[in-house]
Design a protein around this motif. Structure first.
Motif, mmCIF file in Angstrom:
data_model
loop_
_atom_site.group_PDB
_atom_site.id
_atom_site.type_symbol
_atom_site.label_atom_id
_atom_site.label_comp_id
_atom_site.label_asym_id
_atom_site.label_seq_id
_atom_site.Cartn_x
_atom_site.Cartn_y
_atom_site.Cartn_z
ATOM 1 N N ILE A 169 -4.991 -6.742 -0.758
ATOM 2 C CA ILE A 169 -6.435 -6.872 -0.528
ATOM 3 C C ILE A 169 -7.213 -6.074 -1.569
ATOM 4 O O ILE A 169 -8.240 -6.535 -2.088
ATOM 5 N N GLU A 170 -6.741 -4.871 -1.881
ATOM 6 C CA GLU A 170 -7.423 -4.049 -2.882
ATOM 7 C C GLU A 170 -7.475 -4.757 -4.237
ATOM 8 O O GLU A 170 -8.510 -4.773 -4.905
ATOM 9 N N GLN A 171 -6.363 -5.374 -4.618
ATOM 10 C CA GLN A 171 -6.327 -6.094 -5.899
ATOM 11 C C GLN A 171 -7.277 -7.293 -5.883
ATOM 12 O O GLN A 171 -7.972 -7.569 -6.862
ATOM 13 N N GLU A 172 -7.324 -7.997 -4.765
ATOM 14 C CA GLU A 172 -8.178 -9.181 -4.654
ATOM 15 C C GLU A 172 -9.652 -8.807 -4.758
ATOM 16 O O GLU A 172 -10.439 -9.494 -5.420
ATOM 17 N N ILE A 173 -10.030 -7.700 -4.101
ATOM 18 C CA ILE A 173 -11.425 -7.266 -4.148
ATOM 19 C C ILE A 173 -11.791 -6.771 -5.543
ATOM 20 O O ILE A 173 -12.847 -7.097 -6.086
ATOM 21 N N LYS A 174 -10.893 -5.994 -6.156
ATOM 22 C CA LYS A 174 -11.168 -5.460 -7.489
ATOM 23 C C LYS A 174 -11.300 -6.553 -8.531
ATOM 24 O O LYS A 174 -12.097 -6.466 -9.473
ATOM 25 N N SER A 175 -10.506 -7.606 -8.385
ATOM 26 C CA SER A 175 -10.518 -8.678 -9.386
ATOM 27 C C SER A 175 -11.677 -9.654 -9.192
ATOM 28 O O SER A 175 -11.873 -10.559 -10.011
ATOM 29 N N GLY A 176 -12.422 -9.492 -8.101
ATOM 30 C CA GLY A 176 -13.554 -10.385 -7.849
ATOM 31 C C GLY A 176 -13.165 -11.697 -7.220
ATOM 32 O O GLY A 176 -13.992 -12.620 -7.123
ATOM 33 N N ARG A 177 -11.921 -11.827 -6.789
ATOM 34 C CA ARG A 177 -11.465 -13.089 -6.180
ATOM 35 C C ARG A 177 -11.834 -13.194 -4.706
ATOM 36 O O ARG A 177 -11.620 -14.221 -4.077
#
Length: 347
Positions: free
Chosen positions: A202-210
């Motif tokens: 989830i952290e990666q998804e939020i950071k990447s703007g996805r």
């Protein structure tokens, strides 16, 4: 004070030192030169034995509690004995069978942990301790439920049916729709994963703007995961059984030390943190007396070992605590065997 290497002791000094320690650990009483001279395996006069005892005392390995008393090992001496001279006595076949039979009983894991603590106490004659596993269950669902304008309840449901709650402080102006959106988003990405795995994804998804979440919902997702994860990581639950074993006949003459030890056990968080060092070290740990500041006053010893789940991951720690005159040669392998037996019981 560091102990001298075993190799620096003469054969005669090493043998007498070993006998003094073993007799003291067995009886709890200082050992005198006369009693040593009566042993058939020592062909020395009391005067020669007293000379060796004096040398060992000067090295800081032995001490005399009173002028006319025999000698007893210091904490430095006990460390030397445990690390370099102890002959471990493996649990007997009967003891191994009894431990495995009790831990194989059907029932919830909490019952097995209580049983383990009692087993350790009974077999060691000291107090038994077990840290409850810090498990990461596979998650089925997480909901953020509003309680009032400033607080919400984060409810996590595991695939095994367990339910746990955490309180979450809300920022001003959070809408019910944002709470629902955050809950749906987390649940969709948590299902079938551990909390740690889902948090990273989830952290990666939020950071990447996805992420399709609005800013308020993103903040709630982050807050919800952090609240649950940090609280779970800090929580260390310790089960202690057999404190009454600490009040044996030898303890009555040193009641202040025992009272201090009982106080230490009441502070379970500090003891749990000490045991946790065995989890970090990934191996058996032995603390003798003032080697650890927690027991500087009570002069107690702790023998701790990590236990693992069936995949080999360290999930908790168990051990015993008692006076420094614990029978290390018997208790150390017994703690190790119990840890391995409990690991078979952990799913």
């Amino acid at each position: 004070m560091a102990s001298p290497p075993v190799t620096e002791l003469t054969d005669r000094a090493r043998e007498i030192f070993r006998l003094v320690v073993e007799d003291y650990l067995s009886s709890g009483q200082p050992v005198g030169s006369k009693s040593l001279a009566l042993r058939r395996d020592i062909n020395l006069s009391p005067a020669s034995i007293r000379s060796v005892l004096s040398d060992l005392e000067r090295l800081g390995l032995l001490a005399a509690p009173h002028t006319s008393a025999g000698r007893m090992p210091t904490e430095v001496g006990l460390r030397l004995f445990v690390d370099g001279m102890m002959q471990a006595a493996e649990p007997t076949r009967e003891e191994r069978a009894a431990i495995e039979a009790q831990l194989s009983q059907p029932g919830p894991i909490e019952q097995a942990l209580e049983t383990t603590s009692a087993i350790l106490s009974d077999l060691s004659g000291a107090a038994g301790m077990v840290m409850v596993p810090q498990r990461e269950p596979r998650v089925a669902q997480m909901n953020i439920v509003p309680l009032d304008a400033r607080r919400a309840l984060v409810v996590l449901v595991g695939e095994d049916g367990t339910i746990e709650n955490r309180l979450l402080d809300l920022p001003n102006g959070v809408s019910t729709s944002s709470l629902q959106q955050a809950s749906n988003y987390i649940t969709a990405r948590l299902a079938g994963r551990t909390l740690g795995e889902a948090s990273r994804a989830i952290e990666q998804e939020i950071k990447s703007g996805r992420s399709a979440l609005d800013e308020a919902s993103q903040d709630l997702v982050t807050r919800g995961l952090v609240t649950w994860s940090e609280d779970a990581a800090r929580r260390k639950v310790l089960i202690v059984r057999g404190q009454a074993n600490l009040l044996d006949e030898n303890a009555m003459g040193d009641i202040e030390r025992i009272r201090s030890l009982i106080d230490d056990l009441e502070n379970k968080q500090s003891v749990a943190e000490l045991l946790d060092s065995a989890r970090v070290a990934d191996a058996m740990r032995i603390f003798i007396g003032a080697e650890n500041r927690l027991f500087a006053l009570s002069g107690s010893s702790v023998i701790a070992a990590p236990y693992r789940d069936r995949e080999g991951r360290v999930v908790g720690v168990l051990g015993v605590i008692g006076p420094t005159r614990l029978n290390y040669a018997r208790v150390v392998p017994m703690v190790d065997f119990t840890a391995r037996s409990l690991g078979k019981r952990i799913g």
